[in-house]
Every structure is written in C-alpha cells, then in structure tokens.
Design a protein around this motif. Structure first.
Motif, PDB file in Angstrom:
ATOM      1  N   ASP A  78       0.828  -1.207   0.000  1.00 12.87           N
ATOM      2  CA  ASP A  78       0.000   0.000   0.000  1.00 12.87           C
ATOM      3  C   ASP A  78       0.863   1.258   0.000  1.00 12.87           C
ATOM      4  OD1 ASP A  78      -2.353  -1.533   0.120  1.00 12.87           O
ATOM      5  OD2 ASP A  78      -2.185  -1.700   2.296  1.00 12.87           O
ATOM      6  N   ILE A  79       2.019   1.197   0.647  1.00 10.54           N
ATOM      7  CA  ILE A  79       2.951   2.334   0.628  1.00 10.54           C
ATOM      8  C   ILE A  79       3.437   2.578  -0.795  1.00 10.54           C
ATOM      9  CG2 ILE A  79       5.189   3.195   1.439  1.00 10.54           C
ATOM     10  CD1 ILE A  79       4.724   1.614   4.020  1.00 10.54           C
ATOM     11  N   LYS A  80       3.725   1.475  -1.503  1.00  9.76           N
ATOM     12  CA  LYS A  80       4.168   1.593  -2.899  1.00  9.76           C
ATOM     13  C   LYS A  80       3.055   2.193  -3.761  1.00  9.76           C
ATOM     14  CE  LYS A  80       6.690   0.661  -6.625  1.00  9.76           C
ATOM     15  NZ  LYS A  80       5.726   0.899  -7.705  1.00  9.76           N
ATOM     16  N   ILE A  81       1.815   1.775  -3.541  1.00  9.18           N
ATOM     17  CA  ILE A  81       0.684   2.305  -4.298  1.00  9.18           C
ATOM     18  C   ILE A  81       0.557   3.806  -4.079  1.00  9.18           C
ATOM     19  CG2 ILE A  81      -1.848   2.375  -4.397  1.00  9.18           C
ATOM     20  CD1 ILE A  81      -1.830  -0.657  -3.996  1.00  9.18           C
ATOM     21  N   LEU A  82       0.668   4.245  -2.814  1.00  6.32           N
ATOM     22  CA  LEU A  82       0.542   5.673  -2.516  1.00  6.32           C
ATOM     23  C   LEU A  82       1.697   6.459  -3.122  1.00  6.32           C
ATOM     24  CD1 LEU A  82      -1.199   7.766  -1.086  1.00  6.32           C
ATOM     25  CD2 LEU A  82       0.192   7.431   0.970  1.00  6.32           C
ATOM     26  N   SER A  83       2.899   5.900  -3.091  1.00  2.15           N
ATOM     27  CA  SER A  83       4.044   6.609  -3.674  1.00  2.15           C
ATOM     28  C   SER A  83       3.880   6.738  -5.188  1.00  2.15           C
ATOM     29  CB  SER A  83       5.351   5.888  -3.338  1.00  2.15           C
ATOM     30  OG  SER A  83       5.418   4.627  -3.966  1.00  2.15           O
ATOM     31  N   ASP A  84       3.285   5.729  -5.822  1.00  2.00           N
ATOM     32  CA  ASP A  84       3.018   5.813  -7.267  1.00  2.00           C
ATOM     33  C   ASP A  84       2.019   6.928  -7.570  1.00  2.00           C
ATOM     34  OD1 ASP A  84       4.744   3.760  -7.848  1.00  2.00           O
ATOM     35  OD2 ASP A  84       3.191   2.215  -7.996  1.00  2.00           O
ATOM     36  N   LYS A  85       1.005   7.083  -6.702  1.00  2.00           N
ATOM     37  CA  LYS A  85       0.023   8.155  -6.897  1.00  2.00           C
ATOM     38  C   LYS A  85       0.689   9.518  -6.785  1.00  2.00           C
ATOM     39  CE  LYS A  85      -4.049   5.747  -5.088  1.00  2.00           C
ATOM     40  NZ  LYS A  85      -5.095   5.771  -4.054  1.00  2.00           N
ATOM     41  N   VAL A  86       1.559   9.661  -5.782  1.00  2.00           N
ATOM     42  CA  VAL A  86       2.252  10.938  -5.591  1.00  2.00           C
ATOM     43  C   VAL A  86       3.132  11.252  -6.797  1.00  2.00           C
ATOM     44  CG1 VAL A  86       3.965  12.163  -4.191  1.00  2.00           C
ATOM     45  CG2 VAL A  86       2.190  10.793  -3.073  1.00  2.00           C
TER      46      VAL A  86
END
Length: 323
Positions: free
Chosen positions: A39-47
C-alpha cells in the motif's frame, strides 16, 4: 470607505473554499488505506503521478503518456442538461473487447500505469465492463472509472469488488445536486434515492469484504442550477465517502446550450492533458482533446496503429509546438 462585496463575489469566495480540495490533499486523506508495504508503494506511485502532472514536466513526456483515457461506450442512460454528449454527431457503439485488451497490453508494455475508463458515456453500460476492469488489474495497472451511479447495483458491485481492485483505483460518482429536486433537474433520468442507495451499498460491501479499495468518491460540478447547494453537498458527503471532489464550474463551451454565451474562453495556460494523456474513443480513434465530442480532431486509429506510433507522430508533435 470600504465598499461591500457583491453577493456574487461572496458566492465565488465560498465556492473557492471547497474547490481547493486538491488531489494532493486527497492523497494525504488516503493514508488510512496503508495496511502493508504494498500500500505504501501504491501511494508513492500516486504521488509520483501527481508530481509529473503538476510540475510542468511535459517536455519529458515524449515516449509515452502518463495515462490513457478510454471510452468503453458513448451511450448514456441519463441526459445531463450541462453535457453536449447527448447531441454528439459521432456514431454510437461499444468498444470491442479484443480492441480493449490490445490497447491495455500496449499500454502495459510501454510502462503506462493508469487507465481512465470513461469519456462521453456511462461506462457501466458496457456489457463487459467488469471484464475490462479485471483485465486492467491483471496487467497491474490502476483504473479510474466515472459513473452516474444509476446502474451500480449489487450484482455489479460484487463483481467489481472481486475483479482485483485495490487502493490504487478510483470509482467516482458524479452527483450534480444535493437535493433530489436539483440532482434530478440537472441530471435528467437520474433517480436521486437510487444513486444514494447504490453508493451506500458499495461502501457497505467493501467494508464487509474488508477490502483496501477501491477509493470511492463523489464529484460535484458547479452549474447555475446547483451552485447554491454546494455547501450542503460537501457537508453531507464528506464523512460518508473517501473523497468529495468539487470540479469547478462547467464551461458553457462544453454545454449543449448554443447561445451567445457558448464561446470558448481565452486560455491563459497550456492544457496539460495534451502532454500527459491519450484519449481514445470506443472505436479505437485517438482524439486530440477529451471535449472533442464531434470527433473532429482524430490523430490516429489504435485498431491499426500502436500507442507509441500515434504519440510520437509528426502531427501531434507539430500541434504541441504551437500550444
């Protein structure tokens, strides 16, 4: 002596308070979806996606767009008074599933990570829409779908939630009114209570399955008919869904209203979408602009061409030089 502000100026000030609810603020709100390193990776991709969109890096986007906007169909089950799509002269139809998978495979192979699954129609009308969502997820891409919420029934909800969606994905319900009266006035053929019930069902089903996504949000585009309900809309929805998006005022130039006011306003900045997104009609045609409801600015055809070929075409490069 200080002059009093007009009521219209006060209204605009009030509107701006809500419109400032940007995507970056929404990313902060999504911290609650972090349950694992994935989920951290998903959020970093969004940013990273938002930074690339907002930091004037268009000159770097030469090999591929950041995302694709795909039109599953240009049929719609409602008749919004602020939309020109119902009077579009383009042929109507549904994207063939084989064409869709070709486009997604092409996108995945060149590193595109986000698919906007909507344009001039209701995407949930497509008979294979759940298969489309599932195919996007099988290629590890993110999906963003807009709907009016009318046919987001339990069967579709259950199928969508079992298609592999997660917190990288967005389902946005367009609701152009807080009250039943205004909602059904602006979005003709919508049943206010049905849309609210469907959203409640979507949220409840996601909770019961303990799923970490998709992000469920509502969006409110401001029209002359609904502008006085903005504050009540925001207050009602802000603690029900994951995000409340205020999309600003709908331009008269995109309305079917063909009167003297229907003039395209002078653009003061370059449209970022031309650099970061490719827009694709249901038949595979690629258009220059998402508001090209008539299909007058066709750049290529993905039935016979690749994404790379159209994106790097001399025609599109020459257009970008002058914008």
């Amino acid at each position: 002596m200080v002059s009093k502000k007009s009521s219209s100026s006060k209204d605009e000030e009030m509107d701006s308070v809500f419109i400032k609810n940007s995507r970056f603020e929404q990313v902060i709100e999504e911290l609650k979806f972090i349950r694992s390193p994935r989920d951290i990776k998903i959020l970093s991709d969004k940013v990273a996606f938002l930074i690339n969109r907002s930091a004037s890096l268009q000159h770097l986007l030469v090999d591929k767009p950041l995302s694709l906007q795909i039109e599953p169909t240009n049929y719609c089950n409602v008749d919004c008074i602020c939309c020109s799509a119902p009077i579009s002269v383009r042929p109507r139809g549904f994207m063939e599933y084989e064409l869709f998978t070709k486009i997604i495979d092409d996108a995945s192979s060149v590193g595109i990570k986000r698919i906007h699954l909507y344009l001039h129609g209701e995407p949930l009308l497509h008979p294979k829409i759940v298969d489309m969502i599932g195919y996007i997820k099988s290629r590890k891409l993110a999906v963003h779908l807009f709907t009016n919420g009318m046919i987001l029934d339990k069967t579709k909800i259950d199928s969508i939630l079992n298609s592999g969606v997660n917190s990288s994905d967005y389902f946005t319900v367009s609701i152009l009114g807080y009250s039943k009266k205004i909602h059904e006035l602006v979005m003709k053929r919508v049943i206010h209570e049905k849309v609210l019930t469907n959203i409640d069902c979507f949220l409840e089903a996601r909770h019961k399955l303990n799923l970490n996504g998709p992000i469920i949000e509502v969006i409110y585009q401001i029209t002359p008919e609904n502008k006085d309900e903005l504050k009540d809309f925001n207050k009602y929805w802000k603690n029900k869904v994951d995000h409340v998006r205020i999309g600003g005022k709908i331009a008269y130039s995109f309305s079917r209203d063909q009167n003297e006011k229907a003039k395209i306003p002078l653009r003061r900045s370059t449209c970022k979408v031309l650099w970061d997104r490719m827009t694709i009609y249901w038949n595979g045609d690629v258009t220059l602009c998402c508001v090209d409801t008539r299909g007058e600015w066709i750049l290529g055809d993905l039935r016979t061409q690749s994404l790379f070929e159209i994106w790097r075409s001399e025609q599109l490069r020459n257009i970008k030089k002058f914008i």
